[in-house]
Structure formats: structure tokens, C-alpha cells
Design a protein around this motif. Structure first.
Motif, short mmCIF file in Angstrom:
data_model
loop_
_atom_site.label_atom_id
_atom_site.label_comp_id
_atom_site.label_asym_id
_atom_site.label_seq_id
_atom_site.Cartn_x
_atom_site.Cartn_y
_atom_site.Cartn_z
N LEU A 370 0.83 -1.21 0.00
CA LEU A 370 0.00 0.00 0.00
C LEU A 370 0.86 1.25 0.00
O LEU A 370 0.57 2.24 -0.70
N ALA A 371 1.94 1.23 0.81
CA ALA A 371 2.81 2.40 0.89
C ALA A 371 3.43 2.71 -0.46
O ALA A 371 3.62 3.89 -0.82
N ARG A 372 3.75 1.69 -1.23
CA ARG A 372 4.34 1.89 -2.55
C ARG A 372 3.35 2.58 -3.49
O ARG A 372 3.74 3.14 -4.51
N GLN A 373 2.06 2.49 -3.14
CA GLN A 373 1.02 3.15 -3.95
C GLN A 373 0.57 4.45 -3.32
O GLN A 373 -0.42 5.05 -3.75
N GLY A 374 1.33 4.88 -2.27
CA GLY A 374 1.01 6.13 -1.60
C GLY A 374 -0.21 6.04 -0.70
O GLY A 374 -0.88 7.05 -0.45
N LEU A 375 -0.50 4.85 -0.19
CA LEU A 375 -1.71 4.63 0.61
C LEU A 375 -1.37 3.99 1.95
O LEU A 375 -0.29 3.41 2.13
N THR A 376 -2.29 4.08 2.87
CA THR A 376 -2.23 3.34 4.13
C THR A 376 -3.52 2.54 4.25
O THR A 376 -4.43 2.67 3.42
N ASP A 378 -5.81 3.05 6.19
CA ASP A 378 -6.93 3.95 6.49
C ASP A 378 -7.21 4.94 5.38
O ASP A 378 -8.08 5.82 5.52
N SER A 379 -6.48 4.82 4.27
CA SER A 379 -6.74 5.70 3.13
C SER A 379 -8.07 5.36 2.49
O SER A 379 -8.53 4.21 2.53
N VAL A 380 -8.69 6.38 1.84
CA VAL A 380 -9.96 6.17 1.13
C VAL A 380 -9.67 6.33 -0.36
O VAL A 380 -9.55 7.46 -0.87
N PRO A 381 -9.53 5.22 -1.09
CA PRO A 381 -9.25 5.31 -2.52
C PRO A 381 -10.39 5.99 -3.28
O PRO A 381 -11.57 5.87 -2.91
N ALA A 382 -10.01 6.67 -4.35
CA ALA A 382 -11.01 7.36 -5.16
C ALA A 382 -11.90 6.36 -5.88
O ALA A 382 -11.56 5.19 -6.04
N LEU A 388 -3.78 -2.61 -5.40
CA LEU A 388 -3.22 -3.94 -5.18
C LEU A 388 -2.89 -4.10 -3.70
O LEU A 388 -2.13 -3.31 -3.15
N VAL A 389 -3.48 -5.11 -3.08
CA VAL A 389 -3.30 -5.31 -1.64
C VAL A 389 -2.30 -6.42 -1.35
O VAL A 389 -1.48 -6.32 -0.45
N LYS A 390 -2.38 -7.49 -2.11
CA LYS A 390 -1.55 -8.67 -1.82
C LYS A 390 -1.08 -9.29 -3.13
O LYS A 390 -1.90 -9.59 -4.00
N ARG A 391 0.24 -9.47 -3.25
CA ARG A 391 0.79 -10.05 -4.48
C ARG A 391 0.93 -11.57 -4.40
O ARG A 391 0.88 -12.25 -5.42
#
Length: 723
Positions: A370-376, A378-382, A388-391
Motif C-alpha cells: 500500500l505504501a508503494r502506492q502512496g496509501l495506508t 486507512d486511506s480512502v481510494p477514489a 493492489l493489496v496482496k501479491r
């Protein structure tokens, strides 16, 4: 007893073959009291409530033999014992232990029934009956009953006490081939076969699984080195001891890289496609939390695949897929994971469903992704944003039929190099339909691989991996069986059993004996006392030295415990027991006893023999239930049943003018003479009777022993005391 109640008088777990079926059952003796006057169609609202609570019982065929058959019986009127049987089986099925066999029979006194249900675990069977009673009474009295809570409670018991699905698949495949099995602990350690012929499994590990091979598989760096030496393509990598060293190694190897624990499993702590120093150093800490050391290796683009190798063949293969969510502009990533991923009914706790739940834990590869996508979390995606959560770790789709032969061969070689007879080989390649060549690599070789992804893939065809493992351990040309002799009578079989065991011992077989006087192995006493109890008798079959076994039993042990063995080479009934000593077990009249004692003859293998007393008409009538041959014996040859069998070409044994004769067709052989000093000694000292000698001689004949050995064995009996 209170009105409209069901009272348990006794619950009995029959662990072995019994009067009801070949497999373990729970037998409940119940008193339905006033409900004897109230079949289901006379209980207002009962049928409607029961059907609403357990709608899937529409699948119970029951006596009509059609879908909905049990519901038809409810509508026309059936009694509480019968209903208890079906509800108990349904609760077990809903809890994850599907069982199909059940019986409900009147026990004699008015309102008293025997209710029997198949169960593989005593605690599960007992609890399913108790919960079923509560449910039925709630439906009768129109009081609340929380069915989901009851099923969840029973499911927890099943998860705790029943073998896992991987082990179960192997055991059921073995049973389908009539290979016997014994569960050796409360976990997944199971024995296939008996005595010296046995093999053992522990989930997907076997007694052929090398401890060294398992140790190598846990060391991923050592595994890769050995694979590389043997020409198996692997990703280059290094073991590192710090975040800084991980970054240095990544630059030497070439970006992007993968960072993972050296001894992890199930893709825990594995981070993929890392290109920046921050990502790699963070991934180091994640991997270290899951393993002893950390490996940095070249990242190979492509899909993950798990190939199952059993022996010298690839048996099944699955492809892995990532797990993603799609933003809606309202929910956090954590909430979206629950709504869009974990809500999938194919996901659940490990070992129960094909896919695992996605857990967003601190310091996990998912959080890094998530961090690699700039998210945590608790982020709210648009709205519409794909995240992508799990590879890794999502083996979803069966692809067994499209694996290229070269890839399968490389997987088999990898398992062999590591030293595993059963292995899960992880392959990364963009196209599993092509040879690995330079496009793909073997990244891991795992001992004790999960079978669930192959038994119950999220997509694609289930594979018979349990059968493959069972056949690997016990080849189809073998049975895993040792010669077993079972005796039953009316308190007159102990001396016969001891003599039979002595004859087998003289034949050179390490012979076990369980009888009323004790438990013996190779003529050495292991336990003094009544060894007809199930647990004592079963010890012989677990003993890896035992090459043949003799079991004495009686009607009481049959009715209260079942028999310790599932089949026998020779089944002997010497005299039909009476019902009177068994009154506490509600056996019914003497006329019912043959229907119980026939169990001993039902167990005779097609290649074996029933040895039956022709002088006891009820015993002789059991011949019709034998799948193998029949040997009749009698005190003299004038017995009509024996004579008729002999004239038809059957085998018979009898005494004639002091001579023990074994005859088949026109061929006769004299085995013993009462005039011989050795035989006279046995009779005079009351060590044996002529009856014991006759029974044992017939049993030995059935086992292929020749007359000379039988004669020598009987004459030498009792001269060497047991230790």
C-alpha cells in the motif's frame, strides 16, 4: 420423565466395526416417553419449525429413497428417535464433518430406542446428539433455538478434533481401496495399514519423508544452491544480515528484487518487485520478523505457481493471483478488504477453504504494498481506483492440465534434489505452458505442502491428490494388511485363540494375540488381564513388528466397543451366545443374536475363510454372510450340515475314531491322533480340549498351514512358557 421429552439413557461410542456398520458410530439409547404417542404430524407447528431451521435436510433421502424423503416422513408422521438421527447427521454436516449413515430402532421397552449415527470422533458425535435433542425439543415446545450458534459451536469442535481436509483426503482414498487406517493422535498423524505392513502420514508428510530433506527445504538459500548444482533454474540471491546489506545486495543482483525470510512459509514476510532503497530496507524488517535470516533475490516477472510432486510425478498444479480492491470514494482500504475480498465465501481460516483471509497487520508486506502506492490501510481510494493489496499467497486456479512437461520434470527433479517424497514446488514464470528455459525459475521447495488448493481450488477442477499419496505409500498391488484371525463364541474361545497364535508363531511369523487372559507379542506377555478391550487389542495393529494377529472377542465387547480390526483373513464363530447376560444392552431375544454375531463373518476378506461350528445351527447359518470360503467343523463327521458341505466340495474338519481329519472333496488328511503322548498330555492337563484342537487346526488350514506343521505345533503347545 417430564412430558414431551427425550432422555439419554446411555451414549456408546463404537470405534470399530460393529453390528451397525464397518466404521465408527455413536449409539444413543434414548427414552422418548410421552412422545411415543406423538409422531411428528401430531405436534402442532413442529414440522414447519424444523424445516425452517434446517432447510438443507431436504437432501436427506431416507426410506422413500428420493430427495425430500425425510421431509415426507415428517409430514406423514415419524417418531423422535428417527428425527434425532437425521438432525444429528445434518448438524455434523453443517459443521464440516459430513456423515450419511444413521439408524433408529426400537430397543424393546415402549418408547426406548437405539439411535445410531456415523461419526469419526466421539466428542463430535456426542455433542451433535446433545445439540440435536435441544433443537428438537425447542421445535416441539415452540421455544427459541439459535441454529447458527449451535453449528458454529460444533464446527469449532470439528476443527479442533477432526483430521484436517488434507489428511482426510488421503485416509478416504486409502479406505476406498480397503486399506485399513488408525488415527494415532488427536492431530493428523495417521497409520495406513497394520503391523509390519503399515505406513504413516502426518498431513502431507510421510514416514518416507526425509528429515534431512525437510531441514534442507526450510533453508531456502541452501535449497537454491543444491538446485543450481543440479541444473534447476533459480533466481540468483544472497543472504543478508542488515537493511543496509539488503540494499547493497539488491544493487549487485540488479533491480527489481524480492526480499523474503530464509525459512518462512505460505508467502508470509515475502515482498516482491522492490526497486528503491526504502522499500528494500523496510522489506528486510518485515522478512526478519517471519524468519531466521533474510534473502534478497532477483525478481522474476510472471505468475506464481505451486506444483505438487508425489514420488516421481507431478500430480497437480495451481496458479496464484494477486488480491485487489476497487475504491468507491467512501470506504477505507481496510473496509474495502473486508467488503470485497474477505467476504468471498471461498476465503476463511487456513485448512478449511481454498483462499486465506487477507489480514492488514502492521509491518506486513500488504502494508508495504500500500505504501508503494502512496496509501495506508486507512486511506480512502477514489472512485474506480484499483489498489493492489496482496501479491503472493493466493493460489486460486487449477492449471494441472496445461503445465509443460519440462516444467513438471524440473519440479520432480527439484523435489528429488532436496530429498522429499512429497513436495510443493513453487515456480514463477510468465507462461507455465512453455519450458522454463530462461523465462522462469524454481523459487522454493516446500515439505508438508497444503493439499487444499488442489482438493478445492477456487477455480478449476479438483485433483485426486489424496489418492495419489495413498497409492504412493501403499501401491495398488498391495493392501497394507497382515493376516488377522478373529474368534467369537460364548466364552469358549480363549484356549483356541492361544493355540492358533502358537501355530502362527511356529510358522515363523511375529504374532500378536489379544485374548481374555492378556496381550501377547511373539509369545511375550505385554499386558495381563482382559485384552479384548478395543484399546488393548488395537496395540497389536500399531506394533510395527507384528506380522500376524489373533483377536478373541465376545458379544459384549462387540456391542459396546466394536472390533479392533476392520477385516480378517479368518473369522471364527464357535457357539452362538445367549442374550440373557446382555440384558443391560437391550439385545432382544436369543433369535436376534445371530444378526449381531454375523459381524465377525461380515469382516472376512474375499480371499479368507469363515470357520463355523456345524453342530450349532445358528452358527452354521452365518455361512451365507461370508464373502470368502467356509470351513465347517463338528465333533464327528455324521453332522448333517457338515456332510452336505463336504459333498458340495467344501472344506470340513472333524474327529473320526480319535483322529482329527481335515477334508476337502475326496482328499483327506489326518492331522492329530488322540493316542499320541503329546496330545494326551494336553488333554490330561486340561491345557486344551479336542474342541480347541479342532478349531485351531481348521483356522491354521485356512491360513495355508500344512498338516505336518499343525501336528507339530499342537504337540509342542504349552512346553515353552510365555515370558
Amino acid at each position: 420423565m417430564s412430558p414431551k421429552n427425550i432422555e439419554f439413557l446411555r451414549l456408546t461410542y463404537l470405534r470399530g466395526p460393529n453390528i451397525w456398520t464397518y466404521r465408527s458410530v455413536m449409539e444413543a439409547l434414548i427414552d422418548i416417553g410421552e412422545l411415543e404417542d406423538y409422531p411428528s404430524n401430531l405436534l402442532p407447528g413442529f414440522n414447519e419449525r424444523l424445516k425452517a431451521w434446517l432447510p438443507l435436510m431436504i437432501e436427506h433421502h431416507c426410506t422413500p429413497g428420493v430427495r425430500g424423503g425425510f421431509f415426507q416422513r415428517l409430514d406423514t408422521g415419524t417418531w423422535a428417535g428417527h428425527i434425532l438421527e437425521h438432525v444429528s447427521l445434518e448438524l455434523q454436516t453443517l459443521a464440516g464433518m459430513p456423515m450419511a449413515f444413521g439408524k433408529a430402532r426400537e430397543a424393546g421397552p415402549r418408547g426406548v430406542y437405539k439411535v445410531v449415527i456415523r461419526t469419526d470422533n466421539e466428542t463430535v458425535g456426542r455433542r451433535s446428539l446433545e445439540l440435536s435433542r435441544e433443537l428438537i425439543l425447542a421445535a416441539i415446545h415452540d421455544t427459541p433455538f439459535d441454529v447458527p450458534a449451535a453449528v458454529a459451536q460444533l464446527a469449532l469442535t470439528v476443527d479442533t478434533l477432526h483430521v484436517g481436509p488434507s489428511t482426510y483426503s488421503i485416509v478416504e482414498a486409502a479406505y476406498a481401496r480397503r486399506v485399513p487406517f488408525i488415527r494415532l493422535n488427536v492431530g493428523n498423524l495417521v497409520q495406513l495399514g497394520h503391523g509390519v505392513k503399515q505406513r504413516r502420514i502426518w498431513t502431507a508428510e510421510t514416514d518416507r519423508t526425509s528429515a534431512i530433506g525437510e531441514g534442507i527445504s526450510r533453508d531456502k538459500d541452501l535449497t537454491k544452491k543444491l538446485l543450481a548444482m543440479c541444473g534447476v533454474p533459480i533466481p540468483e540471491g544472497q543472504v543478508v544480515d542488515s537493511p543496509a546489506a539488503a540494499w547493497i545486495a539488491a544493487q549487485e543482483i540488479g533491480l527489481p528484487v524480492c526480499v523474503k525470510p530464509s525459512n518462512g512459509n505460505r508467502a508470509r514476510g515475502v515482498s516482491l518487485d522492490l526497486s528503491t532503497q526504502n522499500e528494500i530496507e523496510t522489506a528486510y524488517d518485515i522478512a526478519l520478523a517471519q524468519g531466521r535470516d533474510v534473502i534478497v533475490e532477483r525478481y522474476v516477472r510472471g505468475s506464481e505457481h505451486r506444483l505438487l510432486v508425489v514420488g516421481d510425478r507431478m500430480i497437480a498444479a495451481c496458479r496464484g493471483e494477486g488480491a485487489s480492491v476497487t475504491g468507491d470514494g467512501q470506504h477505507t482500504v481496510r473496509e474495502l478488504v473486508e467488503l470485497q475480498i474477505n467476504s468471498d465465501p471461498r476465503r476463511g481460516s487456513v485448512g478449511n477453504l481454498p483462499l486465506e483471509l487477507v489480514v492488514l497487520a502492521d509491518n506486513s508486506p500488504e502494508v508495504l504494498e500500500l505504501a508503494r502506492q502512496g496509501l495506508t490501510i486507512d486511506s480512502v481510494p477514489a472512485l474506480g481506483q484499483s489498489v493492489l493489496v496482496k501479491r503472493t499467497g493466493n493460489m486460486t486456479t487449477d492449471i494441472t492440465d496445461v503445465v509443460h512437461p519440462d516444467v513438471a520434470a524440473q519440479a520432480v527433479l527439484a523435489a528429488r534434489v532436496v530429498g522429499l517424497d512429497i513436495a510443493g514446488v513453487d515456480v514463477v514464470t510468465p507462461d507455465i505452458c512453455q519450458p522454463l528455459g530462461t523465462q522462469g525459475v524454481v523459487v522454493e521447495v516446500n515439505a508438508g505442502p497444503s493439499l487444499l488448493m488442489h482438493l478445492n481450488p477456487a477455480e478449476g477442477q479438483p485433483r485426486l491428490v489424496g489418492q495419489a499419496i495413498a497409492d504412493h505409500l501403499v501401491p495398488p498391488s498391495e493392501t497394507g494388511r497382515i493376516p488377522v484371525v478373529g474368534l467369537m463364541g460364548d466364552g469358549d474361545t480363549t484356549k483356541s485363540a492361544k493355540l492358533i497364535a502358537w501355530l502362527l508363531h511356529l510358522q515363523g511369523l511375529f504374532t500378536g494375540l489379544a485374548c481374555a487372559e492378556g496381550l501377547f507379542a511373539n509369545q511375550r506377555c505385554l499386558f495381563k488381564g482382559n485384552a479384548m478391550d478395543f484399546e488393548q487389542a488395537e496395540r497389536l495393529l500399531i506394533n510395527r513388528s507384528v506380522e500376524a494377529a489373533v483377536f478373541e472377542s465376545d458379544a459384549r465387547h462387540l456391542l459396546t466397543q466394536g472390533l479392533a480390526y476392520d477385516r480378517c483373513q479368518v473369522g471364527i464363530v464357535t457357539q452362538m451366545p445367549k442374550a440373557a447376560p446382555l440384558e443391560d444392552l437391550y439385545p432382544g431375544p436369543d433369535e436376534k443374536m445371530p444378526s449381531y454375531i454375523r459381524t465377525q463373518i461380515d469382516l472376512v476378506l474375499p480371499s479368507g475363510y469363515a470357520v463355523l461350528n456345524a453342530a450349532d445351527e445358528a452358527v452354521a447359518d452365518l455361512a451365507q454372510f461370508c464373502d470368502g470360503g467356509v470351513i465347517f467343523f463338528a465333533p464327528d463327521e455324521s453332522n448333517e450340515r457338515l456332510m452336505a458341505h463336504h459333498q458340495e466340495g467344501g472344506r470340513v474338519g472333524f474327529w473320526r475314531d480319535g483322529q482329527l481329519i481335515l477334508a476337502e472333496g475326496t482328499h483327506e488328511q489326518s492331522v492329530l491322533s488322540l493316542q499320541r503322548p503329546g496330545v494326551s498330555r494336553l488333554l490330561k492337563n486340561n491345557l486344551l480340549s479336542t474342541h480347541d484342537m479342532l478349531v485351531a487346526a481348521c483356522a491354521a488350514w485356512a491360513m495355508g498351514m500344512d498338516a505336518d506343521l499343525i501336528r507339530a505345533g499342537v504337540k509342542s503347545y504349552g512346553q515353552t512358557p510365555s515370558v
